[in-house]
Design a protein around this motif. Structure first.
Motif, PDB file in Angstrom:
ATOM      1  N   LEU A 147      -5.837 -17.323 -25.113  1.00 21.23           N
ATOM      2  CA  LEU A 147      -4.808 -18.241 -25.586  1.00 21.23           C
ATOM      3  C   LEU A 147      -4.024 -17.620 -26.725  1.00 21.23           C
ATOM      4  CD1 LEU A 147      -3.499 -21.024 -25.469  1.00 21.23           C
ATOM      5  CD2 LEU A 147      -5.242 -21.830 -27.059  1.00 21.23           C
ATOM      6  N   SER A 148      -4.697 -16.948 -27.646  1.00 23.74           N
ATOM      7  CA  SER A 148      -3.984 -16.333 -28.757  1.00 23.74           C
ATOM      8  C   SER A 148      -3.147 -15.141 -28.279  1.00 23.74           C
ATOM      9  CB  SER A 148      -4.955 -15.910 -29.864  1.00 23.74           C
ATOM     10  OG  SER A 148      -5.837 -14.918 -29.400  1.00 23.74           O
ATOM     11  N   VAL A 149      -3.603 -14.415 -27.260  1.00 21.00           N
ATOM     12  CA  VAL A 149      -2.831 -13.312 -26.695  1.00 21.00           C
ATOM     13  C   VAL A 149      -1.568 -13.858 -26.041  1.00 21.00           C
ATOM     14  CG1 VAL A 149      -2.816 -11.519 -24.920  1.00 21.00           C
ATOM     15  CG2 VAL A 149      -4.802 -11.763 -26.395  1.00 21.00           C
ATOM     16  N   ASP A 150      -1.730 -14.966 -25.301  1.00 21.69           N
ATOM     17  CA  ASP A 150      -0.549 -15.582 -24.683  1.00 21.69           C
ATOM     18  C   ASP A 150       0.423 -16.089 -25.741  1.00 21.69           C
ATOM     19  OD1 ASP A 150      -1.488 -15.052 -22.162  1.00 21.69           O
ATOM     20  OD2 ASP A 150      -2.417 -17.025 -21.906  1.00 21.69           O
ATOM     21  N   ARG A 151      -0.120 -16.647 -26.782  1.00 20.17           N
ATOM     22  CA  ARG A 151       0.718 -17.161 -27.877  1.00 20.17           C
ATOM     23  C   ARG A 151       1.472 -16.009 -28.557  1.00 20.17           C
ATOM     24  NH1 ARG A 151       0.956 -21.891 -31.635  1.00 20.17           N
ATOM     25  NH2 ARG A 151       2.512 -21.099 -33.061  1.00 20.17           N
ATOM     26  N   LEU A 152       0.776 -14.912 -28.815  1.00 18.43           N
ATOM     27  CA  LEU A 152       1.413 -13.738 -29.431  1.00 18.43           C
ATOM     28  C   LEU A 152       2.490 -13.160 -28.522  1.00 18.43           C
ATOM     29  CD1 LEU A 152      -1.696 -11.976 -31.006  1.00 18.43           C
ATOM     30  CD2 LEU A 152       0.150 -13.164 -32.217  1.00 18.43           C
ATOM     31  N   ARG A 153       2.195 -13.109 -27.186  1.00 21.34           N
ATOM     32  CA  ARG A 153       3.178 -12.605 -26.232  1.00 21.34           C
ATOM     33  C   ARG A 153       4.425 -13.498 -26.238  1.00 21.34           C
ATOM     34  NH1 ARG A 153       0.169 -11.685 -21.779  1.00 21.34           N
ATOM     35  NH2 ARG A 153      -0.074  -9.538 -22.403  1.00 21.34           N
ATOM     36  N   ALA A 154       4.224 -14.813 -26.289  1.00 30.94           N
ATOM     37  CA  ALA A 154       5.345 -15.750 -26.316  1.00 30.94           C
ATOM     38  C   ALA A 154       6.152 -15.589 -27.611  1.00 30.94           C
ATOM     39  CB  ALA A 154       4.840 -17.191 -26.174  1.00 30.94           C
TER      40      ALA A 154
END
Length: 117
Positions: free
Chosen positions: A4-11
């Motif tokens: 979730l944090s990786v997706d958030r950082l990517r976004a």
């Protein structure tokens, strides 16, 4: 949870990139630079950008020095111009004061005898 944090950082990264492209800070050249990055050189873009910033800082320091020199030359020119013109003004003022102080004797016309006949 880590995903979730990786997706958030990517976004977040995508939003920032979109903003930079929209503002014109980044252009197609940045995309071309990203295409050169691969698994064998995962930090390629970052390294190229760091080189760019390092070289740019040197150029900016050199330009800043040239602008300070140019500004100093302009300041010195304006100083000398003002100094010379005020010196000229004070000389004229001094000459005017001297000329006003000198009083030449007024020669009275010799009285001619009136020939009233």
């Amino acid at each position: 949870m880590l995903g979730l944090s990786v997706d958030r950082l990517r976004a977040d990264m995508n939003r920032l990139l979109a903003l930079l492209f929209h503002q014109g800070v980044l252009d197609e050249q940045f995309l071309q630079l990203q295409q050169l990055q691969d698994e064998s050189s995962p930090n390629f873009v970052s390294e190229v950008v760091n080189i760019y910033f390092h070289e740019s800082e040197k150029l900016l320091r050199n330009l800043r020095g040239l602008f300070c020199i140019r500004a100093l030359e302009l300041l010195e020119y304006e100083y000398c111009y003002l100094k010379n013109k005020l010196h000229e003004l004070f000389q004229i003022e001094q000459q005017r004061s001297l000329a006003a102080a000198v009083r030449y004797p007024v020669q009275q016309e010799q009285q001619r005898p009136n020939n009233h006949t």
